[in-house]
Design an enzyme around this catalytic site. Structure first.
Site, PDB file in Angstrom:
ATOM      1  N   CYS A 133       0.862  -1.174   0.000  1.00 44.09           N
ATOM      2  CA  CYS A 133       0.000   0.000   0.000  1.00 44.09           C
ATOM      3  C   CYS A 133       0.897   1.221   0.000  1.00 44.09           C
ATOM      4  O   CYS A 133       2.094   1.129   0.273  1.00 44.09           O
ATOM      5  CB  CYS A 133      -0.854   0.071   1.268  1.00 44.09           C
ATOM      6  SG  CYS A 133      -2.022  -1.285   1.427  1.00 44.09           S
TER       7      CYS A 133
ATOM      8  N   GLY B  70      -0.156   0.128  -5.047  1.00 43.95           N
ATOM      9  CA  GLY B  70      -1.457  -0.511  -4.890  1.00 43.95           C
ATOM     10  C   GLY B  70      -2.464   0.110  -5.820  1.00 43.95           C
ATOM     11  O   GLY B  70      -2.518   1.333  -5.952  1.00 43.95           O
TER      12      GLY B  70
ATOM     13  N   ASN C 214       0.158   1.213   5.885  1.00 49.50           N
ATOM     14  CA  ASN C 214       0.904   0.323   4.994  1.00 49.50           C
ATOM     15  C   ASN C 214       1.645  -0.690   5.858  1.00 49.50           C
ATOM     16  O   ASN C 214       2.338  -0.303   6.794  1.00 49.50           O
ATOM     17  CB  ASN C 214       1.897   1.145   4.144  1.00 49.50           C
ATOM     18  CG  ASN C 214       2.819   0.278   3.301  1.00 49.50           C
ATOM     19  OD1 ASN C 214       3.949   0.667   3.032  1.00 49.50           O
ATOM     20  ND2 ASN C 214       2.377  -0.887   2.878  1.00 49.50           N
ATOM     21  N   GLY C 215       1.514  -1.968   5.497  1.00 49.62           N
ATOM     22  CA  GLY C 215       2.176  -3.025   6.271  1.00 49.62           C
ATOM     23  C   GLY C 215       1.130  -4.006   6.761  1.00 49.62           C
ATOM     24  O   GLY C 215      -0.069  -3.768   6.611  1.00 49.62           O
TER      25      GLY C 215
ATOM     26  N   CYS D  29      12.696  -3.502   4.911  1.00 49.97           N
ATOM     27  CA  CYS D  29      12.374  -4.532   3.914  1.00 49.97           C
ATOM     28  C   CYS D  29      13.308  -4.426   2.712  1.00 49.97           C
ATOM     29  O   CYS D  29      13.342  -3.405   2.023  1.00 49.97           O
ATOM     30  CB  CYS D  29      10.938  -4.336   3.460  1.00 49.97           C
ATOM     31  SG  CYS D  29      10.514  -5.275   2.001  1.00 49.97           S
TER      32      CYS D  29
ATOM     33  N   TYR E 209      12.232  -4.656  -5.811  1.00 46.29           N
ATOM     34  CA  TYR E 209      11.090  -4.617  -6.721  1.00 46.29           C
ATOM     35  C   TYR E 209      10.097  -3.495  -6.451  1.00 46.29           C
ATOM     36  O   TYR E 209       9.626  -2.837  -7.370  1.00 46.29           O
ATOM     37  CB  TYR E 209      10.328  -5.953  -6.642  1.00 46.29           C
ATOM     38  CG  TYR E 209       8.966  -5.898  -7.278  1.00 46.29           C
ATOM     39  CD1 TYR E 209       8.829  -5.968  -8.666  1.00 46.29           C
ATOM     40  CD2 TYR E 209       7.808  -5.723  -6.511  1.00 46.29           C
ATOM     41  CE1 TYR E 209       7.582  -5.888  -9.270  1.00 46.29           C
ATOM     42  CE2 TYR E 209       6.562  -5.645  -7.109  1.00 46.29           C
ATOM     43  CZ  TYR E 209       6.449  -5.730  -8.481  1.00 46.29           C
ATOM     44  OH  TYR E 209       5.221  -5.638  -9.059  1.00 46.29           O
TER      45      TYR E 209
ATOM     46  N   SER F 296      10.595  -2.859 -13.715  1.00 45.41           N
ATOM     47  CA  SER F 296      11.412  -3.028 -12.516  1.00 45.41           C
ATOM     48  C   SER F 296      12.781  -3.649 -12.799  1.00 45.41           C
ATOM     49  O   SER F 296      13.720  -3.460 -12.038  1.00 45.41           O
ATOM     50  CB  SER F 296      10.654  -3.841 -11.469  1.00 45.41           C
ATOM     51  OG  SER F 296      10.050  -4.958 -12.073  1.00 45.41           O
TER      52      SER F 296
ATOM     53  N   ASP G 237      15.478 -10.008 -14.952  1.00 50.59           N
ATOM     54  CA  ASP G 237      14.278  -9.610 -14.217  1.00 50.59           C
ATOM     55  C   ASP G 237      14.647  -9.495 -12.736  1.00 50.59           C
ATOM     56  O   ASP G 237      15.688 -10.004 -12.308  1.00 50.59           O
ATOM     57  CB  ASP G 237      13.153 -10.631 -14.420  1.00 50.59           C
ATOM     58  CG  ASP G 237      11.771 -10.017 -14.150  1.00 50.59           C
ATOM     59  OD1 ASP G 237      11.696  -8.854 -13.698  1.00 50.59           O
ATOM     60  OD2 ASP G 237      10.762 -10.705 -14.380  1.00 50.59           O
ATOM     61  N   ASP G 238      13.772  -8.831 -11.955  1.00 44.59           N
ATOM     62  CA  ASP G 238      14.144  -8.615 -10.549  1.00 44.59           C
ATOM     63  C   ASP G 238      13.857  -9.822  -9.666  1.00 44.59           C
ATOM     64  O   ASP G 238      14.516 -10.020  -8.657  1.00 44.59           O
ATOM     65  CB  ASP G 238      13.416  -7.381  -9.993  1.00 44.59           C
ATOM     66  CG  ASP G 238      11.934  -7.519 -10.130  1.00 44.59           C
ATOM     67  OD1 ASP G 238      11.305  -8.086  -9.237  1.00 44.59           O
ATOM     68  OD2 ASP G 238      11.391  -7.080 -11.162  1.00 44.59           O
TER      69      ASP G 238
ATOM     70  N   CYS H 276       5.768 -13.365   2.527  1.00 47.08           N
ATOM     71  CA  CYS H 276       5.961 -12.188   3.381  1.00 47.08           C
ATOM     72  C   CYS H 276       4.747 -12.023   4.284  1.00 47.08           C
ATOM     73  O   CYS H 276       3.617 -12.088   3.829  1.00 47.08           O
ATOM     74  CB  CYS H 276       6.120 -10.944   2.513  1.00 47.08           C
ATOM     75  SG  CYS H 276       6.308  -9.440   3.492  1.00 47.08           S
TER      76      CYS H 276
ATOM     77  N   CYS I  90      15.113  -6.817   6.719  1.00 48.60           N
ATOM     78  CA  CYS I  90      14.274  -8.009   6.778  1.00 48.60           C
ATOM     79  C   CYS I  90      14.449  -8.695   5.433  1.00 48.60           C
ATOM     80  O   CYS I  90      14.164  -8.107   4.387  1.00 48.60           O
ATOM     81  CB  CYS I  90      12.795  -7.646   6.995  1.00 48.60           C
ATOM     82  SG  CYS I  90      11.745  -9.133   6.857  1.00 48.60           S
TER      83      CYS I  90
ATOM     84  N   CYS J  41      11.766 -13.196   3.032  1.00 45.56           N
ATOM     85  CA  CYS J  41      11.292 -13.852   1.800  1.00 45.56           C
ATOM     86  C   CYS J  41      12.398 -14.684   1.139  1.00 45.56           C
ATOM     87  O   CYS J  41      12.117 -15.589   0.359  1.00 45.56           O
ATOM     88  CB  CYS J  41      10.708 -12.828   0.833  1.00 45.56           C
ATOM     89  SG  CYS J  41      11.749 -11.409   0.507  1.00 45.56           S
TER      90      CYS J  41
HETATM   91  P1  AMP Z   1       5.946 -14.865 -11.542  1.00 43.17           P
HETATM   92  O1  AMP Z   1       5.337 -15.176 -12.833  1.00 43.17           O
HETATM   93  O2  AMP Z   1       4.969 -15.174 -10.445  1.00 43.17           O
HETATM   94  O3  AMP Z   1       7.265 -15.512 -11.341  1.00 43.17           O
HETATM   95  O4  AMP Z   1       6.139 -13.291 -11.466  1.00 43.17           O
HETATM   96  C1  AMP Z   1       7.388 -12.674 -11.553  1.00 43.17           C
HETATM   97  C2  AMP Z   1       7.226 -11.223 -11.873  1.00 43.17           C
HETATM   98  O5  AMP Z   1       6.432 -10.589 -10.884  1.00 43.17           O
HETATM   99  C3  AMP Z   1       8.541 -10.493 -11.926  1.00 43.17           C
HETATM  100  O6  AMP Z   1       8.613  -9.858 -13.178  1.00 43.17           O
HETATM  101  C4  AMP Z   1       8.516  -9.471 -10.802  1.00 43.17           C
HETATM  102  O7  AMP Z   1       8.918  -8.202 -11.271  1.00 43.17           O
HETATM  103  C5  AMP Z   1       7.084  -9.417 -10.392  1.00 43.17           C
HETATM  104  N1  AMP Z   1       6.922  -9.442  -8.928  1.00 43.17           N
HETATM  105  C6  AMP Z   1       7.693  -9.964  -7.993  1.00 43.17           C
HETATM  106  N2  AMP Z   1       7.176  -9.836  -6.762  1.00 43.17           N
HETATM  107  C7  AMP Z   1       6.014  -9.211  -6.925  1.00 43.17           C
HETATM  108  C8  AMP Z   1       5.001  -8.766  -6.029  1.00 43.17           C
HETATM  109  N3  AMP Z   1       5.059  -8.987  -4.743  1.00 43.17           N
HETATM  110  N4  AMP Z   1       3.967  -8.123  -6.578  1.00 43.17           N
HETATM  111  C9  AMP Z   1       3.882  -7.911  -7.864  1.00 43.17           C
HETATM  112  N5  AMP Z   1       4.794  -8.316  -8.759  1.00 43.17           N
HETATM  113  C10 AMP Z   1       5.844  -8.952  -8.308  1.00 43.17           C
END
Ligand code: AMP
Length: 485
Positions: free
Chosen positions: A2, A28, A102-103, A239, A245, A286, A348-349, A385, A459, A462
């Protein structure tokens, strides 16, 4: 997940809050709300959807007064329903109060059961409402003392802003898990801003003052800014996923610039996971800063190979799996000229369930790539988380049950490499700048440094499963709630 925002002492408080929420929209997109105060009374408007859809001129005109708080929500506790939207605003024995949070609280179910047993009637499924009830039953005299009293009973993560008829309060949990910062408008000494991230400050001509400290309550009133630390900080557990991300790259949180941290992740990732390739591309948005760092470090050319449509929201942000699946193709499209006959590294992140990565790898291969090497600028996400980032349950997190080789097989990449845990920590710490001056005493400030025992200030549950705060459920939790359709 949030975003919270507050502005104190400006004649256009609601309009500036609207802009503030717009800049926090990435945190959000399910619901948004603004509460204002004109010195005598609070006004509130909340709705489902994005800021741009929720507030029409009709509502903005009625949100009068010089003080306002706002909230954008992605539900992590309580369903995606209007009654769970924030700010929550109530009339109680001491007047009116609105709260934006938020949290996630980790003992809210337990507290809720206790409060219900002694007669409290809850209106929503949101954990934030527990704070409102605790405020109402507190025997303390001032709002800040009542808030301190309420917050001494809750456990978990919170960065919150509260609004009464005459005051604004901002508070952060004793670990500082979720971010929260203070700014000052250039137009006046007594005009303050509070926000989850400072991204909006330049737009509304505010300057960054400092972060709210873990355990601190900031009181904004006619007397200016006052800081109290009713319960000293415990240990810094900021965090780390905010830097990976969640936060926007133009934010600096607790002295760490998000863009710099992400570039550092990319540099370290390139050093740790070498592979021959012709081109490196990012999964936007991201993944972009880490990819730039990766390209710099590896000397491999950076290209924009995936184009993101900005006319749909973040796909993950819609909670249903069915929409998410469809979303990847809606969101990203490949530039075939970048990929044809090339050995490609795609950065990717994070990988959560693995479904996005799998589709992206296929998309790049279909666009003509000879090889697709996937690089992830964080370690494997293995644990959910409990503190406000939306992650699925353990069994849905692919890395909780699959080795890196098995994930590589699932996403169909030629090779897969993650950033090591150690490099993640070192990369964020290397981006930390000295903290800004503050009126908070030094023993109540937690630096972004390793402590004497070499423990880092984040933290990382995850990735590591080391939860700083245990999640508490009541012995017999009540499953049936009012059906809200
Ligand atoms: P997935 O298909 O579930 O592996 O989604 C991975 C993608 O979701 C990556 O491109 C991340 O940038 C993005 N991502 C990672 N964590 C979150 C999150 N908590 N909320 C939204 N997007 C996320």
């Amino acid at each position: 997940m949030c975003g919270v925002f507050g502005i104190y002492g400006h004649p256009e408080a609601a309009n500036l809050t609207y802009l503030g929420l717009h800049a926090l929209q990435h945190r959000g997109q399910e619901s948004a709300g603004i509460a204002t105060s004109d010195g005598k009374q609070l006004a509130l408007h909340r709705g489902m959807g994005q800021v741009i859809d929720v507030f029409q001129p009709r509502q903005m005109e009625r949100l009068t007064g010089t003080n306002a708080i706002g909230h954008v929500r992605y539900s992590t506790a309580g369903g995606s329903l209007l009654r769970n939207a924030q700010p929550i605003a109530v009339d109680y024995a001491h007047g009116q109060i609105a709260i934006a949070h938020n949290g996630n609280l980790t003992n809210s179910l337990l507290l809720r059961e206790q409060l219900e047993k002694s007669g409290s009637i809850f209106q929503s499924g949101s954990d934030t409402e527990v704070i409102v009830h605790l405020l109402a039953v507190s025997g303390q005299r001032t709002t800040e003392d009542r808030l301190a009293d309420a917050l001494s009973k809750v456990e978990g993560a919170f960065s919150l802003v509260c609004l009464t008829e005459t005051k604004m309060l901002a508070a952060r949990d004793r670990y500082g898990i979720r971010p929260l910062c203070i700014g000052r408008l250039k137009s006046g000494d007594r005009q303050f801003v509070v926000a989850s991230e400072p991204t909006v400050f330049s737009l509304i001509e505010a300057e960054f003052v400092r972060d709210v400290e873990p355990g601190e309550i900031v009181v904004l009133s006619d007397e200016g800014l006052r800081s109290i630390t009713p319960a000293p900080p415990i240990a810094s557990k900021r965090c780390v996923f905010e830097y990976i991300y969640f936060a926007r790259p133009d934010s600096t949180l607790d002295g760490v610039n998000v863009y710099e941290a992400r570039k550092n992740f990319g540099r370290a990732l390139a050093r740790e996971n070498r592979v021959e390739a012709d081109v490196v591309v990012a999964v936007p948005d991201s993944g972009v800063p880490a990819t730039i760092g990766f390209a710099e470090e590896s000397g491999i050319r950076y290209e924009v190979g995936l184009v993101r449509s900005h006319y749909i929201g973040r796909t993950f942000i819609e909670p249903q799996q069915s929409i998410r699946h469809f979303g990847v193709r809606l969101k990203l499209s490949p530039v075939p000229e970048v990929f044809r006959d090339k050995r490609v590294i795609v950065v990717d992140d994070s990988i959560v369930r693995g479904t996005t990565s799998r589709k992206i790898v296929k998309m790049i291969r279909d666009a003509g790539a000879k090889e697709v090497h996937l690089r992830i600028s964080s370690p494997p996400t293995r644990w959910p988380c409990y503190y406000g980032i939306d992650t699925p349950t353990r069994d849905e997190l692919i890395a909780s049950s699959h080795s890196v080789e098995a994930i590589n097989e699932f996403v169909t990449s030629d090779s897969l490499g993650y950033l090591s845990h150690e490099s993640m920590i070192e990369s964020v710490l290397a981006s930390a700048s000295p903290r800004e001056p503050s009126n908070v005493s030094s023993e109540h400030r937690l630096p972004m440094l390793k402590d004497e025992q070499g423990r880092h200030p984040f933290c990382d549950a995850c990735f590591s499963g080391n939860y700083p705060i245990q999640y508490k459920t009541p012995p017999r939790s009540r499953q049936m709630r009012l059906l809200d359709v």
